[in-house]
Design a protein around this motif. Structure first.
Motif, PDB file in Angstrom:
ATOM      1  N   VAL A  69       0.817  -0.993   0.082  1.00  0.00           N
ATOM      2  CA  VAL A  69       0.041   0.041   0.125  1.00  0.00           C
ATOM      3  C   VAL A  69       0.767   1.177  -0.039  1.00  0.00           C
ATOM      4  O   VAL A  69       1.771   1.324   0.994  1.00  0.00           O
ATOM      5  N   THR A  70       0.760   2.011  -1.045  1.00  0.00           N
ATOM      6  CA  THR A  70       1.491   3.384  -1.047  1.00  0.00           C
ATOM      7  C   THR A  70       0.399   4.473  -0.543  1.00  0.00           C
ATOM      8  O   THR A  70      -0.633   4.211  -0.856  1.00  0.00           O
ATOM      9  N   ASN A  71       1.311   4.962   0.449  1.00  0.00           N
ATOM     10  CA  ASN A  71       0.268   5.993   1.422  1.00  0.00           C
ATOM     11  C   ASN A  71       1.093   6.959   1.740  1.00  0.00           C
ATOM     12  O   ASN A  71       2.481   7.191   1.690  1.00  0.00           O
ATOM     13  N   TYR A  72       0.310   8.206   1.979  1.00  0.00           N
ATOM     14  CA  TYR A  72       1.008   9.442   2.726  1.00  0.00           C
ATOM     15  C   TYR A  72       0.508   9.663   4.023  1.00  0.00           C
ATOM     16  O   TYR A  72      -1.122   9.369   4.126  1.00  0.00           O
ATOM     17  N   GLY A  73       0.723  10.342   4.991  1.00  0.00           N
ATOM     18  CA  GLY A  73       0.168  10.867   6.163  1.00  0.00           C
ATOM     19  C   GLY A  73       0.487  10.102   7.479  1.00  0.00           C
ATOM     20  O   GLY A  73       1.480   9.218   7.524  1.00  0.00           O
ATOM     21  N   TRP A  74      -0.317  10.413   8.597  1.00  0.00           N
ATOM     22  CA  TRP A  74       0.144   9.756  10.101  1.00  0.00           C
ATOM     23  C   TRP A  74      -1.151   9.067  10.485  1.00  0.00           C
ATOM     24  O   TRP A  74      -2.244   9.697  10.218  1.00  0.00           O
ATOM     25  N   ARG A  75      -0.898   8.119  11.436  1.00  0.00           N
ATOM     26  CA  ARG A  75      -2.051   7.469  12.099  1.00  0.00           C
ATOM     27  C   ARG A  75      -1.797   8.374  13.679  1.00  0.00           C
ATOM     28  O   ARG A  75      -0.806   7.950  14.204  1.00  0.00           O
ATOM     29  N   ILE A  76      -2.768   9.190  14.056  1.00  0.00           N
ATOM     30  CA  ILE A  76      -2.940   9.883  15.279  1.00  0.00           C
ATOM     31  C   ILE A  76      -4.136   9.111  15.944  1.00  0.00           C
ATOM     32  O   ILE A  76      -5.246   9.849  15.669  1.00  0.00           O
TER      33      ILE A  76
END
Length: 218
Positions: free
Chosen positions: A121-128
């Motif tokens: 899975v190509t992704n961007y961002g954060w898990r908060i």
């Protein structure tokens, strides 16, 4: 004090740029998809910034958006949840318009622990968790196993381009400062020195005049 402020400011700016790049640059996760679903997700003032625009071609409304999610498990057993939103023409510039198709691909790639099917899975961002933010999936493809690694060519290319841009503007700033600001500062310093010298001379004349008056009075 001035030097401390300068390096403190530079440190803060480097931290901000580093966090911005860490959030924006694409990442590649090898996972096993376990579920895909939609969920109406109310957005607050704190987490709205971390969500993309509505699907391309739809009109933004005031109601809570119905967001697509992809649940997955990493090779080490830890779970990860991705959101699946179009980025459209806004930042970050992934120009993603196919969230519906991507959701269908993810649904077709679901697997169980007994018969795992590994995907990247190509992704961007954060898990908060406390802000209810999730990385945004922008691409999915099947891989041969959980140990597959991808060399981050795109990230390196982007960082090199950014570094070249920074060096270019830094060189422009240095030349501008040497040709324009430094002469102005030097000229201003010279004028200040002359003004200060005249003020000292005037003060000395006033003192001399006052002494002569005092002597005459005696």
């Amino acid at each position: 004090m001035r030097r401390t402020f300068k390096w403190g400011f530079i440190g803060v700016m480097v931290l901000i740029v580093g966090l911005f790049l860490d959030y924006t640059l694409p990442q590649h996760d090898v996972v096993r998809i376990t579920d895909t679903y939609n969920r109406v997700t109310p957005l607050g003032s704190l987490n709205r910034l971390f969500y993309a625009s509505p699907d391309a071609g739809t009109k933004p409304g005031t109601a809570a958006p119905d967001i697509r999610f992809i649940a997955a498990v990493r090779p080490n057993g830890k779970v990860i949840v991705y959101r699946n939103e179009d980025t459209g023409w806004i930042w970050p510039p992934f120009f993603k318009f196919n969230s519906s198709n991507l959701q269908a691909e993810a649904s077709a790639m679901k697997s169980t622990a007994d018969a795992p099917r590994w995907v990247m899975v190509t992704n961007y961002g954060w898990r908060i968790p406390f802000l209810s933010t999730y990385p945004n999936a922008i691409g999915i493809r099947a891989v041969s196993g959980p140990d597959v690694k991808v060399f981050p060519w795109l990230n390196i290319f982007i960082l090199v381009v950014l570094a070249l841009i920074v060096v270019f503007f830094w060189r422009m700033w240095v030349r501008f400062r040497e040709r324009t600001l430094d002469p102005l500062i030097a000229g201003g310093q010279e004028r200040w020195d002359r003004t200060e010298a005249r003020a000292e001379n005037a003060a000395a004349d006033v003192k001399s005049w006052w002494r002569r008056i005092i002597r005459r009075g005696r």
